[in-house]
Scaffold this active site. Structure first.
Site, PDB file in Angstrom:
ATOM      1  N   GLU A   1      -4.903   4.046  -3.345  1.00 41.28           N
ATOM      2  CA  GLU A   1      -6.177   3.881  -2.654  1.00 41.28           C
ATOM      3  C   GLU A   1      -6.476   5.139  -1.845  1.00 41.28           C
ATOM      4  O   GLU A   1      -5.572   5.705  -1.222  1.00 41.28           O
ATOM      5  CB  GLU A   1      -6.135   2.667  -1.710  1.00 41.28           C
ATOM      6  CG  GLU A   1      -7.513   2.302  -1.188  1.00 41.28           C
ATOM      7  CD  GLU A   1      -7.486   1.078  -0.268  1.00 41.28           C
ATOM      8  OE1 GLU A   1      -8.497   0.378  -0.207  1.00 41.28           O
ATOM      9  OE2 GLU A   1      -6.451   0.835   0.369  1.00 41.28           O
TER      10      GLU A   1
ATOM     11  N   GLY B   1      -0.234   2.703   6.762  1.00 38.33           N
ATOM     12  CA  GLY B   1       0.684   1.780   7.408  1.00 38.33           C
ATOM     13  C   GLY B   1       1.261   0.840   6.373  1.00 38.33           C
ATOM     14  O   GLY B   1       2.449   0.535   6.371  1.00 38.33           O
TER      15      GLY B   1
ATOM     16  N   MET C   1       0.033  -1.021   2.135  1.00 38.95           N
ATOM     17  CA  MET C   1      -0.930  -1.026   1.038  1.00 38.95           C
ATOM     18  C   MET C   1      -0.811  -2.326   0.266  1.00 38.95           C
ATOM     19  O   MET C   1       0.274  -2.720  -0.167  1.00 38.95           O
ATOM     20  CB  MET C   1      -0.683   0.166   0.107  1.00 38.95           C
ATOM     21  CG  MET C   1      -1.631   0.237  -1.075  1.00 38.95           C
ATOM     22  SD  MET C   1      -3.352   0.412  -0.537  1.00 38.95           S
ATOM     23  CE  MET C   1      -4.190  -0.445  -1.853  1.00 38.95           C
TER      24      MET C   1
ATOM     25  N   ASN D   1      -1.113  -3.627  -2.640  1.00 38.31           N
ATOM     26  CA  ASN D   1      -0.957  -3.743  -4.085  1.00 38.31           C
ATOM     27  C   ASN D   1      -0.669  -5.200  -4.447  1.00 38.31           C
ATOM     28  O   ASN D   1       0.226  -5.832  -3.878  1.00 38.31           O
ATOM     29  CB  ASN D   1       0.220  -2.882  -4.571  1.00 38.31           C
ATOM     30  CG  ASN D   1       0.146  -1.466  -4.051  1.00 38.31           C
ATOM     31  OD1 ASN D   1      -0.870  -0.794  -4.164  1.00 38.31           O
ATOM     32  ND2 ASN D   1       1.241  -1.000  -3.472  1.00 38.31           N
TER      33      ASN D   1
ATOM     34  N   HIS E   1      -2.218  -8.854   7.496  1.00 40.38           N
ATOM     35  CA  HIS E   1      -3.390  -8.097   7.022  1.00 40.38           C
ATOM     36  C   HIS E   1      -3.285  -7.843   5.522  1.00 40.38           C
ATOM     37  O   HIS E   1      -4.236  -8.075   4.766  1.00 40.38           O
ATOM     38  CB  HIS E   1      -3.471  -6.787   7.796  1.00 40.38           C
ATOM     39  CG  HIS E   1      -4.579  -5.877   7.392  1.00 40.38           C
ATOM     40  ND1 HIS E   1      -5.671  -5.617   8.191  1.00 40.38           N
ATOM     41  CD2 HIS E   1      -4.796  -5.143   6.252  1.00 40.38           C
ATOM     42  CE1 HIS E   1      -6.486  -4.779   7.583  1.00 40.38           C
ATOM     43  NE2 HIS E   1      -5.969  -4.475   6.400  1.00 40.38           N
ATOM     44  N   GLU E   2      -2.117  -7.364   5.089  1.00 40.43           N
ATOM     45  CA  GLU E   2      -1.959  -7.043   3.661  1.00 40.43           C
ATOM     46  C   GLU E   2      -1.989  -8.304   2.810  1.00 40.43           C
ATOM     47  O   GLU E   2      -2.544  -8.300   1.698  1.00 40.43           O
ATOM     48  CB  GLU E   2      -0.654  -6.267   3.443  1.00 40.43           C
ATOM     49  CG  GLU E   2      -0.529  -4.993   4.252  1.00 40.43           C
ATOM     50  CD  GLU E   2      -1.735  -4.075   4.138  1.00 40.43           C
ATOM     51  OE1 GLU E   2      -2.295  -3.956   3.026  1.00 40.43           O
ATOM     52  OE2 GLU E   2      -2.124  -3.476   5.154  1.00 40.43           O
TER      53      GLU E   2
ATOM     54  N   HIS F   1      -5.400  -9.552   2.117  1.00 38.76           N
ATOM     55  CA  HIS F   1      -6.049  -8.794   1.042  1.00 38.76           C
ATOM     56  C   HIS F   1      -5.812  -9.420  -0.334  1.00 38.76           C
ATOM     57  O   HIS F   1      -6.571  -9.131  -1.271  1.00 38.76           O
ATOM     58  CB  HIS F   1      -5.512  -7.367   1.005  1.00 38.76           C
ATOM     59  CG  HIS F   1      -6.207  -6.418   1.935  1.00 38.76           C
ATOM     60  ND1 HIS F   1      -7.569  -6.298   1.979  1.00 38.76           N
ATOM     61  CD2 HIS F   1      -5.719  -5.519   2.824  1.00 38.76           C
ATOM     62  CE1 HIS F   1      -7.897  -5.373   2.866  1.00 38.76           C
ATOM     63  NE2 HIS F   1      -6.800  -4.890   3.406  1.00 38.76           N
TER      64      HIS F   1
ATOM     65  N   GLU G   1     -11.577  -4.582   4.469  1.00 39.01           N
ATOM     66  CA  GLU G   1     -10.772  -4.249   5.641  1.00 39.01           C
ATOM     67  C   GLU G   1     -11.162  -5.019   6.894  1.00 39.01           C
ATOM     68  O   GLU G   1     -10.298  -5.406   7.685  1.00 39.01           O
ATOM     69  CB  GLU G   1     -10.831  -2.735   5.896  1.00 39.01           C
ATOM     70  CG  GLU G   1     -10.327  -1.887   4.737  1.00 39.01           C
ATOM     71  CD  GLU G   1      -8.872  -2.194   4.361  1.00 39.01           C
ATOM     72  OE1 GLU G   1      -8.168  -2.863   5.145  1.00 39.01           O
ATOM     73  OE2 GLU G   1      -8.450  -1.769   3.275  1.00 39.01           O
TER      74      GLU G   1
END
Length: 881
Positions: free
Chosen positions: A132, A270, A272, A274, A306-307, A310, A329
């Site tokens: 990203e 920090g 990602m 995936n 947070h991840e 996503h 985000e």
């Protein structure tokens, strides 16, 4: 005659779309810095043509062949580096329909932490991806736009001793028995659900796994470099509990087959998101519960959540293009605080949220800000938008809308949006429609004013009482840090925002809240017959605006501080400091509120106080008001030293986390800002004990103790910090000593630390953060700025693209007009891709300080002088309940 719309040169043709992609890569990071592979892409082509374009950067692309209806077409690859593409030219015309494109490719493992790159840890080398925003094209030839979703099937050939991790589960491994294949293996993975290219993941190297934990059918593991298995328990628990909260919120199971959390030893972001294989910096995943600070645990949990958010918001439903990055985000940021707060209410996560919101309010007060929804044309522009406007302002607006609609209606709309667009792409209008249908409100009317318009309002608030009835008189205008002067060209229009105003109305010891949607430049809100004892016009800080209370209302607030929540007390000081910097309030009012809140029991309130106090003590006084140094030090000690002395250095048995963190905040003020000699001496003694035994000091004090000791530290202590960094038992401990190297004040030791930034002693991921901290150190900032300019060519190679602009953001700490000219000239002649906006913002901050310094210095001198003559602090301290 028909015409077609001309496509932008940098965008892919929407009539050529991938549906399935098979990628094979041969990579052994221990033995070679190169990799090679083959990619096969099943395509749907809408119209006949002779050429195809797809993305590829720094790759050798060869042997393009196209399987169409049983016929193989051969072609040649023509690089288009200015477009980050390769054009495939075929000898025969390509018909419309389905076909399979196959390409060979080869490249070098990168050193800039993007694409497929090489990392080093404990004598071993690894290969990891970070794709990203637009770096999948540096890994393999692909259709590298978020709307070009496809199902991916990965296979990897590498050394038999290596672990290989990708998005989907492993389905088979074939090992070479003899010849060139001996000692090697090929790992095949299952096909993924539809994904955008930036979510593809690969990790290769000597990685070890935790024992799995489960949430229903989902197996969760933490992967790490050897010897760190004891640090996986916290991350596993946080992932399981956050996943539980997310599944409950979305009313939809986790959408992927497995969940691997991978601790990467050198990583640009920090973390990602995936799909199925989330990558993290080690500090944000590997946590020792016994030695980590509360802040480190909270931050790790928030990032993990947070991840995982996503997985739904970003992976399952993906923005159609990078101008809607905030859809990913902002919602993931808001969702993380919401879910972790439900899991650990004692952590008071929404108070933590306030610190990020404050940073967004500060940046968005610049003229060179940008809207949350921001037009993106190029890859560099996409990278520019990974900032606090997209994340923290976006999350603040999401929070504001959720509170305006109500939690139940908002959740219902979010669930409908996710279900309707799962495995596809969406734009903001899709979300507004879902929320409007669920709530019965015109959400678009409220949302567009905040999402598509830069900046935010200051809301002037005045209480009016006539004929026995009370009303609030409201007025809004754009808040900017440096207002337009009489000789400057003002804004072409006066922006207005739909402001959901939530006001706390006090009556004696009780209070209530009122809600009102304010749409115009001026507004009037009836309060009935009540005669309020105080008014706070941003209750729970639910709105992204700054309230400007009249002097009379501000005095009333200071008399009723115990009636405000901790979040409101944080907001009060943050708003007043911003108003003072913008020339809308006197600096004396900031000191008055700070003094009144000095005994506050909440550490987060003290953290909010530290920001203005640190600027006054560390920047304004040394540069513009040196004669105020002793008086301001006395002021700080008079207000804060007694509270620190009451707590003492050693926690009581079974002392709660809130008290431990409050002690650390007071240490920063009394030792760091006021420079109390006895506190600094004791900090050095505590640091010596900490170096000998990491459990001898409360973890929450460790950062402050190490930093204070460094300020007067000698060569022996510097060497001790380097050794502690290199032998650290945890990632947090390593980072603590690494960053403290930037706090030394000896010129020789500053130069030594600067030299480390050019070597592997400081990982690539941390170079920018060390330089930024050195720039914030009064003793080292000039040497650092000279070093940056002198060694730029070598330093630039150690600055990952997404982090490089952080260096520009740190330069306003230099403060002076001469430095402004140097910063402007240097970065215009040495441009950083994607750093143009950061440079404009940095220069604006320089200009703001030039207009602020003299008036603020004089105001500070008069305030401190007046209080000294009075022989008292000049404020009545209130200790909120």
């Amino acid at each position: 005659m028909t015409t077609t719309k001309r496509l932008p040169r940098h965008r892919l043709d929407p009539e050529v779309r991938p549906s399935r992609v098979a990628v094979h890569v041969d990579v052994d990071p221990e033995r070679s810095a190169s990799f090679r592979g083959e990619v096969s892409i099943h395509l749907e082509v809408g119209a006949p043509r002779r050429r195809l374009r797809l993305h590829a950067v720094d790759l050798r692309v060869a042997k393009p062949r196209l399987e169409v209806g049983g016929v193989t077409l051969s072609g040649r690859a023509v690089p288009l580096p200015e477009l980050e593409m390769v054009e495939l030219v075929f000898d025969q015309r390509i018909p419309a329909g389905e076909m399979t494109l196959t390409l060979d490719f080869a490249g070098k493992l990168r050193s800039d932490l993007c694409g497929l790159y090489r990392a080093r840890a404990d004598g071993h080398r690894y290969a990891f991806t970070q794709l990203e925003a637009t770096d999948a094209r540096k890994f393999f030839p692909c259709f590298d736009e978020p709307a070009m979703k496809a199902r991916f099937r990965m296979s990897v050939t590498t050394a038999a001793s290596h672990t290989v991790i990708s998005n989907a589960p492993e389905v088979k491994t074939l090992k070479g028995a003899r010849g060139p294949g001996a000692g090697r293996k090929t790992v095949h993975f299952a096909e993924t659900p539809p994904l955008s290219t930036y979510l593809v993941a690969l990790a290769v190297g000597r990685l070890e796994s935790s024992r799995p934990t489960h949430l229903g059918p989902t197996e969760i593991r933490v992967w790490h470099t050897p010897g760190k298995g004891r640090l996986t328990g916290f991350g596993l628990e946080a992932a399981r509990e956050c996943l539980r909260g997310l599944e409950r919120y979305f009313a939809l199971p986790y959408p992927y087959t497995k969940l691997d959390l991978v601790a990467v030893p050198d990583f640009e972001f920090g973390a990602m998101e995936n799909a199925g294989a989330v990558f993290f910096r080690e500090t944000l995943l590997l946590v020792d519960r016994a030695t980590a600070t509360l802040a480190e645990k909270k931050r790790a949990a928030e990032v993990i959540c947070h991840e995982l958010a996503h997985m739904w918001y970003g992976d399952l439903v993906t923005m159609a293009w990078w101008d809607d990055l905030w859809l990913n985000e902002a919602f993931a940021t808001w969702m993380a605080f919401h879910v972790v707060d439900g899991w650990k209410p004692e952590w008071k996560m929404w108070q933590d949220f306030m610190h990020g919101r404050a940073a967004a309010l500060e940046l968005d007060a610049l003229r060179h800000t940008h809207p949350i929804y921001c037009r993106v044309d190029t890859a560099e522009q996409a990278n520019e938008n990974f900032d606090v406007i997209t994340y923290e302002k976006g999350a603040s607006v999401v929070r504001m809308i959720e509170r305006y609609l109500g939690a139940s209606a908002f959740r219902k709309g979010v669930r409908a949006y996710i279900r309707e667009h799962r495995e596809g792409n969406a734009v903001a209008d899709d979300l507004w429609r879902a929320l409007s249908k669920a709530s019965g409100e015109d959400v678009e009317r409220v949302a567009r004013g905040w999402i598509e318009q830069e900046g935010y309002p200051v809301l002037k608030v005045r209480h009016e009482r006539k004929r026995g009835r009370s009303a609030l008189i409201l007025g809004q205008e754009r808040f900017v840090l440096k207002p337009f002067g009489p000789t400057e060209r003002s804004e072409p229009k006066r922006p207005r925002w739909p402001v959901p105003v939530v006001t706390r109305i006090g009556r004696g010891r009780r209070s209530r809240t009122t809600r009102h949607l304010s749409l115009g430049a001026r507004d009037r809100v009836s309060l009935g017959r009540d005669a309020p004892s105080f008014i706070y016009a941003n209750a729970e800080e639910s709105g992204f605006y700054r309230p400007l209370h009249s002097p009379a209302e501000l005095r009333n607030l200071l008399s009723h501080l115990p009636s405000l929540t901790a979040i409101e007390r944080m907001g009060l000081i943050d708003h007043q400091w911003a108003l003072a910097r913008a020339g809308r309030a006197p600096l004396s009012s900031v000191l008055e509120i700070s003094g009144a809140l000095a005994g506050d029991p909440e550490a987060d309130v003290l953290a909010a106080l530290r920001k203005p106090l640190a600027f006054v003590s560390g920047s304004l006084i040394p540069e513009a008001a040196p004669k105020c140094e002793d008086a301001f030090r006395d002021w700080l000690l008079e207000h804060f030293a007694a509270s620190f002395d009451e707590l003492r250095w050693k926690p009581e048995p079974r002392e709660d986390d809130a008290t431990r963190v409050r002690r650390a905040m007071l240490l920063g003020i009394v030792g760091g800002m006021a420079g109390s000699p006895k506190v600094i001496d004791e900090a050095r003694a505590q640091c010596d004990r900490y170096l000998a035994n990491r459990r001898s000091v409360d973890a929450n004090l460790a950062d402050g103790i190490v930093s204070l000791a460094a300020r007067s530290g000698d060569k022996k202590l510097h060497t001790g910090f380097v050794r502690a960094m290199e032998s650290a038992a945890t990632p947090q401990e390593k980072r603590r000593f690494l960053l403290a190297l930037a706090d030394f004040e000896s010129p020789a030791l500053i130069d030594k630390t600067l030299g480390f930034t050019l070597t592997d002693r400081i990982p690539t991921q941390d170079v920018i953060f060390v330089l930024a901290r050195l720039l914030s150190n009064r003793a080292s900032k000039q040497r650092t700025w000279s070093f940056v300019r002198k060694r730029w060519s070598k330093l630039r190679g150690r600055m990952p693209a997404m982090l490089a602009s952080r260096l520009i953001e740190a330069t306003p700490a230099l403060l002076t007009s001469r430095h402004r000219r140097e910063v402007s000239a240097f970065f215009r002649s040495h441009p950083i891709p994607g750093g143009e906006r950061a440079l404009r913002q940095a220069l604006e901050r320089f200009d703001w300080y030039r207009s602020f310094r003299s008036g603020a210095a004089e105001s500070l001198r008069k305030t401190l002088s007046r209080q000294r003559r009075a022989g008292s602090p000049g404020v009545r301290r209130a200790k909120p309940a």
